[in-house]
Motif scaffolding. Structure first.
Motif, PDB file in Angstrom:
ATOM      1  N   ASP A 108       0.869  -1.181   0.000  1.00  0.00           N
ATOM      2  CA  ASP A 108       0.000   0.000   0.000  1.00  0.00           C
ATOM      3  C   ASP A 108       0.903   1.228   0.000  1.00  0.00           C
ATOM      4  OD1 ASP A 108      -1.813   2.024   0.290  1.00  0.00           O
ATOM      5  OD2 ASP A 108      -2.881   1.133   1.988  1.00  0.00           O
ATOM      6  N   LYS A 109       1.022   1.860  -1.144  1.00  0.00           N
ATOM      7  CA  LYS A 109       1.919   3.016  -1.273  1.00  0.00           C
ATOM      8  C   LYS A 109       1.495   4.156  -0.360  1.00  0.00           C
ATOM      9  CE  LYS A 109       5.409   5.162  -3.109  1.00  0.00           C
ATOM     10  NZ  LYS A 109       6.790   4.742  -2.795  1.00  0.00           N
ATOM     11  N   ARG A 110       0.201   4.316  -0.157  1.00  0.00           N
ATOM     12  CA  ARG A 110      -0.283   5.377   0.729  1.00  0.00           C
ATOM     13  C   ARG A 110       0.156   5.131   2.171  1.00  0.00           C
ATOM     14  NH1 ARG A 110      -6.519   5.163  -0.685  1.00  0.00           N
ATOM     15  NH2 ARG A 110      -5.919   2.957  -0.645  1.00  0.00           N
ATOM     16  N   ARG A 111       0.183   3.862   2.555  1.00  0.00           N
ATOM     17  CA  ARG A 111       0.652   3.527   3.895  1.00  0.00           C
ATOM     18  C   ARG A 111       2.112   3.935   4.082  1.00  0.00           C
ATOM     19  NH1 ARG A 111       1.136  -2.763   5.106  1.00  0.00           N
ATOM     20  NH2 ARG A 111       2.677  -2.455   3.446  1.00  0.00           N
ATOM     21  N   LEU A 113       3.818   6.265   2.446  1.00  0.00           N
ATOM     22  CA  LEU A 113       3.947   7.725   2.452  1.00  0.00           C
ATOM     23  C   LEU A 113       3.387   8.331   3.730  1.00  0.00           C
ATOM     24  CD1 LEU A 113       2.995   8.408  -1.272  1.00  0.00           C
ATOM     25  CD2 LEU A 113       5.246   8.724  -0.226  1.00  0.00           C
ATOM     26  N   THR A 114       2.319   7.733   4.255  1.00  0.00           N
ATOM     27  CA  THR A 114       1.757   8.223   5.522  1.00  0.00           C
ATOM     28  C   THR A 114       2.761   8.063   6.652  1.00  0.00           C
ATOM     29  OG1 THR A 114      -0.505   7.700   4.817  1.00  0.00           O
ATOM     30  CG2 THR A 114      -0.117   7.961   7.189  1.00  0.00           C
ATOM     31  N   ILE A 269       0.664  11.521  -1.244  1.00  0.00           N
ATOM     32  CA  ILE A 269      -0.354  10.539  -0.855  1.00  0.00           C
ATOM     33  C   ILE A 269      -1.525  10.559  -1.835  1.00  0.00           C
ATOM     34  CG2 ILE A 269      -2.073  10.005   0.920  1.00  0.00           C
ATOM     35  CD1 ILE A 269      -0.002  10.929   3.011  1.00  0.00           C
ATOM     36  N   ILE A 270      -1.906  11.740  -2.307  1.00  0.00           N
ATOM     37  CA  ILE A 270      -2.976  11.827  -3.303  1.00  0.00           C
ATOM     38  C   ILE A 270      -2.561  11.120  -4.585  1.00  0.00           C
ATOM     39  CG2 ILE A 270      -4.294  13.412  -4.758  1.00  0.00           C
ATOM     40  CD1 ILE A 270      -4.231  15.414  -2.452  1.00  0.00           C
TER      41      ILE A 270
END
Length: 445
Positions: A108-111, A113-114, A269-270
């Motif tokens: 999960d790339k968003r994970r 970056l978060t 994240i976007i």
């Protein structure tokens, strides 16, 4: 009246001798350990540090278990195609089941970056902690030098009272031997009363300043102390060097830049929403049922292991472009704010430098004024002893010396405070303080 003045002098002298000495280094150390605002900021760092742990950001699998029992009392009937029938009445049926599930997000790339954003937020919290320490230390510096200034003013007034008492003794002596007038005695008494009132008011201001300093340091307001009176000026400061150093060391600038870094992660994240997320799971299930006699199935149980892999991909999100556009605008505004802050900071440093240089000049003038008035007072004292001057002229010389000493005290500590304010703008106030960052989170109460 003489007895009252003597009691006042003895009271002040006894208090000053009985007090412990508080150095500026001790005041800073005590503030770092006890100040409530600093403690709160340190706890905020602990919270931010906890948020960067992978265990709270979806990097570990989740495991859950559930189990249950069920029962049923009643009847049933079935008819079969071959003409047969099965029926039960007033029968009890019961069963149970249990399941263990494990799930894990593989990608999960968003994970990712978060988590990076949270680490930037931790760095921001550390900067905000330093900013809180800087602000509280600046308050302690102000309080410390105010106590030092008022302490010196008290000493100057004690000296003035001593001179006034000697003048009263001389006037009374001359009156007793028929060489003076009662008016000189009355004038001397009035002046010593005025000096005593000034001393009491200054002492009250000193006690208030000590209480304020104790609160800034986070300790008991009733603790009494003396301070070390050191007003040495740093002659190594240079305006061009200070402006250059402030570009990297000013804490307000550092905080704004770190805020920019945190918000830059929002844009990433976007963008990461265009990428799929991959998850995997496994489960083990068991079930059992016990049916009454006459049922089609008497007993049954099942058990087994299951596994799955899933992909989730948001192909279209109409709000994504708008959110991205707003994120870009916010970043642009933050960059503009940083540029504005840099411009204002350079102006503030130049203004502070001008005030600092003016304070140094005033200090030199006041030092010369004290020397001049001290010499003038010494000559006046010699003249009044031989009867060539009136008591009013002597009093004026005494007031001139007292005012010069007070002005010098004010100039000394005003210069030092302007130096401290200049260093705070540059970001050098914490240069001699080591702020350790704990390797393990620890709450402070």
């Amino acid at each position: 009246m003489k007895n009252i003045i003597l009691v006042i002098i003895l009271f002040f002298g006894f208090n000053l001798n009985a007090q412990t000495v508080l150095t500026l280094e001790q005041a800073k150390t005590t503030t770092l350990a006890n100040n409530f605002g600093i403690k709160i900021a340190k706890n905020n760092v602990v919270v931010a540090q906890n948020q960067t742990d992978k265990s709270v950001n979806g990097y570990l699998p989740t495991v859950s278990a559930n189990a249950g029992l069920n029962g049923n009392f009643g009847g049933s009937s079935q008819s079969f195609g071959n003409g047969g029938e099965a029926s039960t009445a007033n029968a009890f049926t019961w069963g149970g089941n249990a399941t263990v599930n494990a799930n894990y997000t593989v990608f999960d790339k968003r994970r990712d970056l978060t988590l990076e954003q949270l680490k930037e937020s931790l760095n921001l919290s550390n900067l905000q902690l330093k900013q809180t320490i800087e602000q509280n230390l600046l308050q302690v510096y102000n309080g410390y030098f105010q106590v030092a200034q008022l302490s010196e003013n008290v000493n100057a007034l004690l000296e003035a009272i001593s001179i006034s008492r000697e003048r009263l003794r001389r006037a009374q002596y001359q009156l007793d031997f028929g060489q003076g007038s009662g008016l000189n005695v009355l004038n001397a008494q009035v002046d010593i009363q005025r000096d005593s009132v000034n001393l009491l008011n200054t002492k009250m201001n000193l006690e208030n300043a000590k209480r304020n300093l104790n609160v800034s340091m986070g300790r008991n307001t009733t603790e009494d102390f003396q301070v070390e009176i050191d007003s040495e000026i740093d002659e190594s400061l240079n305006l061009e060097s200070l402006i250059e150093q402030s570009k990297n060391e000013n804490l307000a600038l550092q905080v704004n830049r770190k805020n920019l870094a945190v918000n830059e992660r929002n844009l990433q994240i976007i963008d990461a929403e265009n990428k799929p997320t991959v998850s995997a799971g496994a489960s083990y299930a068991f079930s059992y049922s016990d049916n009454p006699t006459g049922a089609f199935i008497d007993k049954s149980n099942s058990r087994g292991l299951a596994a799955n892999v899933g992909v989730n991909w948001t192909i279209f999100d109409g709000s994504r472009d708008i959110r991205k556009q707003n994120a870009v605008i916010n970043l642009t505004n933050q960059k503009l704010q940083i540029n504005q802050l840099q411009q204002e900071l350079e102006r503030d440093i130049m203004n502070a430098w001008a005030n600092y240089q003016n304070a140094i000049f005033v200090l030199q003038v006041e030092e010369n004024a004290v020397e001049t008035n001290r010499e003038n007072f010494a000559r006046t004292e010699e003249q009044i002893k031989v009867g060539r001057l009136t008591s009013i002229e002597f009093r004026q010389a005494q007031l001139n010396l007292l005012n010069a000493q007070t002005n010098l005290n004010n100039a000394k500590f005003d210069t030092k405070l302007r130096e401290i304010q200049l260093l705070q703008l540059v970001g050098k106030l914490l240069s001699l303080i080591h702020i350790s960052e704990p390797t393990r989170p620890r709450l402070i109460s």
